[in-house]
Write a protein that holds these residues in place. Structure first.
Motif, short mmCIF file in Angstrom:
data_model
loop_
_atom_site.label_atom_id
_atom_site.label_comp_id
_atom_site.label_asym_id
_atom_site.label_seq_id
_atom_site.Cartn_x
_atom_site.Cartn_y
_atom_site.Cartn_z
N LEU A 11 -14.58 2.27 -27.67
CA LEU A 11 -14.82 2.80 -26.33
C LEU A 11 -15.69 1.89 -25.48
O LEU A 11 -16.40 2.36 -24.59
CB LEU A 11 -15.43 4.20 -26.42
CG LEU A 11 -14.54 5.28 -27.03
CD1 LEU A 11 -15.31 6.60 -27.18
CD2 LEU A 11 -13.28 5.48 -26.20
N VAL A 14 -16.34 2.48 -21.65
CA VAL A 14 -16.14 3.90 -21.34
C VAL A 14 -17.42 4.64 -21.73
O VAL A 14 -17.94 4.46 -22.83
CB VAL A 14 -14.94 4.50 -22.12
CG1 VAL A 14 -14.79 5.97 -21.82
CG2 VAL A 14 -13.66 3.75 -21.81
N SER A 15 -17.94 5.43 -20.83
CA SER A 15 -19.13 6.22 -21.13
C SER A 15 -18.76 7.33 -22.12
O SER A 15 -17.78 8.05 -21.90
CB SER A 15 -19.68 6.83 -19.84
OG SER A 15 -20.77 7.68 -20.12
N TYR A 16 -19.51 7.44 -23.21
CA TYR A 16 -19.21 8.49 -24.17
C TYR A 16 -20.50 9.05 -24.78
O TYR A 16 -21.55 8.41 -24.78
CB TYR A 16 -18.28 7.99 -25.28
CG TYR A 16 -18.94 7.07 -26.29
CD1 TYR A 16 -19.47 7.58 -27.48
CD2 TYR A 16 -19.04 5.71 -26.06
CE1 TYR A 16 -20.07 6.75 -28.40
CE2 TYR A 16 -19.63 4.87 -26.98
CZ TYR A 16 -20.14 5.40 -28.15
OH TYR A 16 -20.74 4.58 -29.06
N ARG A 17 -20.37 10.26 -25.28
CA ARG A 17 -21.47 10.93 -25.98
C ARG A 17 -20.93 11.40 -27.32
O ARG A 17 -19.87 12.03 -27.38
CB ARG A 17 -21.98 12.10 -25.15
CG ARG A 17 -23.20 12.76 -25.74
CD ARG A 17 -23.80 13.81 -24.84
NE ARG A 17 -22.85 14.89 -24.62
CZ ARG A 17 -22.58 15.42 -23.43
NH1 ARG A 17 -23.17 14.98 -22.35
NH2 ARG A 17 -21.72 16.41 -23.31
N ALA A 54 -9.61 7.39 -18.79
CA ALA A 54 -10.82 8.20 -18.75
C ALA A 54 -12.05 7.34 -18.46
O ALA A 54 -12.09 6.16 -18.82
CB ALA A 54 -11.01 8.94 -20.07
N THR A 55 -13.04 7.95 -17.83
CA THR A 55 -14.32 7.28 -17.60
C THR A 55 -15.41 7.90 -18.45
O THR A 55 -16.47 7.31 -18.61
CB THR A 55 -14.73 7.36 -16.12
OG1 THR A 55 -14.80 8.74 -15.73
CG2 THR A 55 -13.73 6.62 -15.24
N GLU A 56 -15.15 9.11 -18.99
CA GLU A 56 -16.13 9.78 -19.85
C GLU A 56 -15.43 10.46 -21.01
O GLU A 56 -14.35 11.03 -20.85
CB GLU A 56 -16.90 10.84 -19.06
CG GLU A 56 -17.76 10.28 -17.96
CD GLU A 56 -18.50 11.37 -17.19
OE1 GLU A 56 -18.45 12.55 -17.60
OE2 GLU A 56 -19.13 11.03 -16.18
N VAL A 57 -16.08 10.38 -22.19
CA VAL A 57 -15.54 11.00 -23.39
C VAL A 57 -16.68 11.73 -24.10
O VAL A 57 -17.78 11.20 -24.22
CB VAL A 57 -14.92 9.94 -24.34
CG1 VAL A 57 -14.38 10.59 -25.60
CG2 VAL A 57 -13.85 9.15 -23.63
N GLN A 58 -16.38 12.93 -24.54
CA GLN A 58 -17.33 13.70 -25.36
C GLN A 58 -16.74 13.83 -26.76
O GLN A 58 -15.59 14.27 -26.91
CB GLN A 58 -17.55 15.09 -24.78
CG GLN A 58 -18.20 15.10 -23.43
CD GLN A 58 -18.28 16.52 -22.86
OE1 GLN A 58 -17.94 17.49 -23.50
NE2 GLN A 58 -18.72 16.60 -21.63
N ASP A 74 -11.74 14.12 -23.11
CA ASP A 74 -11.90 13.10 -22.07
C ASP A 74 -11.66 13.68 -20.69
O ASP A 74 -11.13 14.77 -20.54
CB ASP A 74 -10.95 11.91 -22.33
CG ASP A 74 -9.49 12.24 -22.13
OD1 ASP A 74 -9.09 12.60 -21.01
OD2 ASP A 74 -8.71 12.13 -23.10
N ASN A 75 -12.07 12.92 -19.66
CA ASN A 75 -11.88 13.35 -18.28
C ASN A 75 -10.74 12.56 -17.62
O ASN A 75 -10.71 12.40 -16.41
CB ASN A 75 -13.17 13.17 -17.48
CG ASN A 75 -13.52 11.71 -17.23
OD1 ASN A 75 -12.99 10.80 -17.90
ND2 ASN A 75 -14.40 11.46 -16.30
#
Length: 136
Positions: A11, A14-17, A54-58, A74-75
């Motif tokens: 990732l 890509v911003s992820y948490r 996606a730009t964000e993933v949890q 994802d968003n």
């Protein structure tokens, strides 16, 4: 192969948490369990990077009783979740989940991202001789 390291490698950009809960430390995990969980996770991340935009993933991983649960949300652009998908990625993910005695669910709508959720029983390791493996 550690899931958190896999997420970090796949990732990039890509911003992820990545969140964990339950008892997910090093455990005796049969090779067959790991041989299914890791490719399912990699395919979910591959789909995020290649298709979702996606730009964000949890990412959430937890152990609840004797079950392992993994959720990747994802968003991204999403898709019509009608069961007709080109390629074999989701089909292979579902097959692997079934081989583990678990299930894989996808939820998506165009423009609203995608959620992939794996629930699988953690195999008993009494009769298996192995080494503690950190999955997370």
């Amino acid at each position: 192969i550690c899931l958190s390291e896999t997420a970090r490698a796949m990732l990039q950009g890509v911003s992820y948490r990545f969140e964990t809960s339950g008892e997910l430390g090093a455990q005796l995990l049969p090779l067959e369990f790991r041989r299914n969980v890791v490719p399912i996770f990699k395919e979910a991340l591959h789909n995020v990077v290649k298709h979702a935009q996606a730009t964000e993933v949890q990412i959430q991983a937890c152990r609840s009783g004797g079950w392992f649960e993994l959720c990747v949300k994802d968003n991204g652009r999403g898709f019509a979740d009608n069961g007709n998908f080109p390629g074999n990625g989701l089909k292979n993910m579902r097959r692997r989940a079934a081989e583990m005695g678990g299930r894989l669910e996808t939820t998506s709508e165009p423009g609203k991202g995608c959620t992939v959720r794996l629930s699988a029983p953690i195999p008993q390791t009494r009769d298996w001789k192995g080494f503690p493996v950190a999955l997370i």
